[in-house]
Design a protein around this motif. Structure first.
Motif, PDB file in Angstrom:
ATOM      1  N   LYS A  67       0.807  -1.226   0.000  1.00 54.66           N
ATOM      2  CA  LYS A  67       0.000   0.000   0.000  1.00 54.66           C
ATOM      3  C   LYS A  67       0.843   1.279   0.000  1.00 54.66           C
ATOM      4  O   LYS A  67       0.586   2.193  -0.769  1.00 54.66           O
ATOM      5  N   LYS A  68       1.855   1.366   0.852  1.00 52.29           N
ATOM      6  CA  LYS A  68       2.675   2.587   0.932  1.00 52.29           C
ATOM      7  C   LYS A  68       3.449   2.823  -0.356  1.00 52.29           C
ATOM      8  O   LYS A  68       3.558   3.957  -0.821  1.00 52.29           O
ATOM      9  N   LEU A  69       3.967   1.768  -0.939  1.00 53.24           N
ATOM     10  CA  LEU A  69       4.690   1.892  -2.209  1.00 53.24           C
ATOM     11  C   LEU A  69       3.711   2.302  -3.316  1.00 53.24           C
ATOM     12  O   LEU A  69       4.024   3.177  -4.132  1.00 53.24           O
ATOM     13  N   ARG A  70       2.539   1.678  -3.340  1.00 50.74           N
ATOM     14  CA  ARG A  70       1.516   2.018  -4.342  1.00 50.74           C
ATOM     15  C   ARG A  70       1.155   3.501  -4.259  1.00 50.74           C
ATOM     16  O   ARG A  70       1.097   4.195  -5.260  1.00 50.74           O
ATOM     17  N   LYS A  71       0.937   4.000  -3.046  1.00 47.89           N
ATOM     18  CA  LYS A  71       0.577   5.410  -2.859  1.00 47.89           C
ATOM     19  C   LYS A  71       1.701   6.335  -3.317  1.00 47.89           C
ATOM     20  O   LYS A  71       1.458   7.352  -3.962  1.00 47.89           O
ATOM     21  N   PHE A  72       2.936   5.984  -2.999  1.00 52.74           N
ATOM     22  CA  PHE A  72       4.082   6.789  -3.413  1.00 52.74           C
ATOM     23  C   PHE A  72       4.175   6.862  -4.938  1.00 52.74           C
ATOM     24  O   PHE A  72       4.358   7.939  -5.514  1.00 52.74           O
ATOM     25  N   VAL A  73       4.039   5.727  -5.598  1.00 53.03           N
ATOM     26  CA  VAL A  73       4.131   5.691  -7.060  1.00 53.03           C
ATOM     27  C   VAL A  73       2.970   6.472  -7.675  1.00 53.03           C
ATOM     28  O   VAL A  73       3.152   7.229  -8.627  1.00 53.03           O
ATOM     29  N   LYS A  74       1.772   6.333  -7.107  1.00 48.87           N
ATOM     30  CA  LYS A  74       0.617   7.092  -7.594  1.00 48.87           C
ATOM     31  C   LYS A  74       0.877   8.597  -7.499  1.00 48.87           C
ATOM     32  O   LYS A  74       0.603   9.338  -8.438  1.00 48.87           O
ATOM     33  N   MET A  75       1.400   9.023  -6.370  1.00 51.44           N
ATOM     34  CA  MET A  75       1.653  10.443  -6.147  1.00 51.44           C
ATOM     35  C   MET A  75       2.686  10.978  -7.154  1.00 51.44           C
ATOM     36  O   MET A  75       2.589  12.107  -7.609  1.00 51.44           O
ATOM     37  N   PHE A  76       3.636  10.152  -7.508  1.00 51.98           N
ATOM     38  CA  PHE A  76       4.678  10.547  -8.448  1.00 51.98           C
ATOM     39  C   PHE A  76       4.135  10.644  -9.878  1.00 51.98           C
ATOM     40  O   PHE A  76       4.463  11.573 -10.615  1.00 51.98           O
ATOM     41  N   LEU A  77       3.271   9.697 -10.277  1.00 53.89           N
ATOM     42  CA  LEU A  77       2.784   9.659 -11.656  1.00 53.89           C
ATOM     43  C   LEU A  77       1.498  10.464 -11.883  1.00 53.89           C
ATOM     44  O   LEU A  77       1.192  10.834 -13.018  1.00 53.89           O
ATOM     45  N   TYR A  78       0.768  10.766 -10.828  1.00 49.41           N
ATOM     46  CA  TYR A  78      -0.494  11.487 -10.945  1.00 49.41           C
ATOM     47  C   TYR A  78      -0.344  12.850 -11.637  1.00 49.41           C
ATOM     48  O   TYR A  78      -1.164  13.189 -12.501  1.00 49.41           O
ATOM     49  N   PRO A  79       0.691  13.633 -11.339  1.00 51.48           N
ATOM     50  CA  PRO A  79       0.843  14.909 -12.058  1.00 51.48           C
ATOM     51  C   PRO A  79       1.013  14.719 -13.575  1.00 51.48           C
ATOM     52  O   PRO A  79       0.468  15.486 -14.366  1.00 51.48           O
ATOM     53  N   ILE A  80       1.724  13.693 -13.969  1.00 51.35           N
ATOM     54  CA  ILE A  80       1.929  13.418 -15.400  1.00 51.35           C
ATOM     55  C   ILE A  80       0.594  13.050 -16.055  1.00 51.35           C
ATOM     56  O   ILE A  80       0.262  13.544 -17.141  1.00 51.35           O
ATOM     57  N   GLN A  81      -0.190  12.211 -15.371  1.00 52.10           N
ATOM     58  CA  GLN A  81      -1.502  11.832 -15.893  1.00 52.10           C
ATOM     59  C   GLN A  81      -2.419  13.050 -15.990  1.00 52.10           C
ATOM     60  O   GLN A  81      -3.217  13.171 -16.928  1.00 52.10           O
ATOM     61  N   ASN A  82      -2.295  13.981 -15.042  1.00 46.73           N
ATOM     62  CA  ASN A  82      -3.092  15.208 -15.069  1.00 46.73           C
ATOM     63  C   ASN A  82      -2.682  16.134 -16.211  1.00 46.73           C
ATOM     64  O   ASN A  82      -3.537  16.786 -16.806  1.00 46.73           O
ATOM     65  N   ILE A  83      -1.413  16.193 -16.517  1.00 54.09           N
ATOM     66  CA  ILE A  83      -0.957  17.024 -17.642  1.00 54.09           C
ATOM     67  C   ILE A  83      -1.572  16.497 -18.940  1.00 54.09           C
ATOM     68  O   ILE A  83      -2.094  17.266 -19.756  1.00 54.09           O
ATOM     69  N   ARG A  84      -1.542  15.193 -19.119  1.00 54.67           N
ATOM     70  CA  ARG A  84      -2.161  14.585 -20.312  1.00 54.67           C
ATOM     71  C   ARG A  84      -3.652  14.895 -20.357  1.00 54.67           C
ATOM     72  O   ARG A  84      -4.200  15.234 -21.409  1.00 54.67           O
ATOM     73  N   LEU A  85      -4.316  14.780 -19.200  1.00 53.83           N
ATOM     74  CA  LEU A  85      -5.755  15.058 -19.134  1.00 53.83           C
ATOM     75  C   LEU A  85      -6.028  16.535 -19.431  1.00 53.83           C
ATOM     76  O   LEU A  85      -6.979  16.862 -20.149  1.00 53.83           O
TER      77      LEU A  85
END
Length: 187
Positions: A67-85
């Motif tokens: 869970k902690k690793l998943r959340k960290f990776v999500k937080m790192f990639l979420y801005p990139i996904q938002n830029i695309r969106l």
């Protein structure tokens, strides 16, 4: 024809998301659903609802078991996904962006600001004033509440938890029976 981009990055409330998006589309409102393929829930909803979600967020992150690793990776990639969106929003120009809660308010705040500058209305559904497991609001969450054009709460109680200055932008819409299709299938 009105176009809405409905955004729920984590897709943890598919029992609300899928019926809502399907109903809006049936009523003639072009509603495009941006979410993640949350394996715990999605397969069931994909089978019974006539919508084609855009699995935009967390394509591989949701497969991480820790869970902690998943959340960290999500937080790192979420801005990139938002830029695309954001680029898609800028190109397609929907009239409304509807967020079903926030994944990371400190990231969502910047996205919401950029969308607002395009003149697009932003609606936010809030299931609770504070997330279920928290004692206080998350970083920049209050600023998001201030920035959006409208807030949908599920009850008068949740609405009452918001500051007075926000009361005029809040509307209460209870979920009602979001299992209508399932009940018909049982007959």
């Amino acid at each position: 024809k009105m176009k809405i981009f409905y955004i729920d990055p984590n897709n943890t409330t598919p029992q609300y998301n899928y019926p809502l998006v399907e109903k809006l589309n049936e009523e003639g409102v072009q509603t495009v659903f941006f979410t993640s393929k949350n394996e715990k829930f999605v397969n069931y909803y994909e089978k019974i609802y006539s919508i084609a979600p855009n699995y935009w967020f967390f394509k591989f992150e949701n497969k991480i078991k820790i869970k902690k690793l998943r959340k960290f990776v999500k937080m790192f990639l979420y801005p990139i996904q938002n830029i695309r969106l954001f680029l898609k929003i800028k190109k397609e120009k929907p009239q409304i962006i509807h967020y079903n809660w926030l994944a990371f308010p400190f990231i969502d705040f910047f996205m919401i600001n950029k969308i607002s500058r395009l003149g697009i209305k932003i609606i936010l559904s809030v299931h609770d004033y504070k997330q279920h497991d928290r004692q206080k609001l998350r970083v920049l969450e209050k600023k998001v509440f201030d920035r959006v054009d409208g807030i949908i709460c599920l009850s008068e109680f949740v609405k009452s938890q918001f500051p007075k200055k926000l009361q005029t932008k809040i509307i209460v819409i209870q979920h009602g029976n979001c299992y209508e299709k399932e009940l018909k299938n049982l007959k």
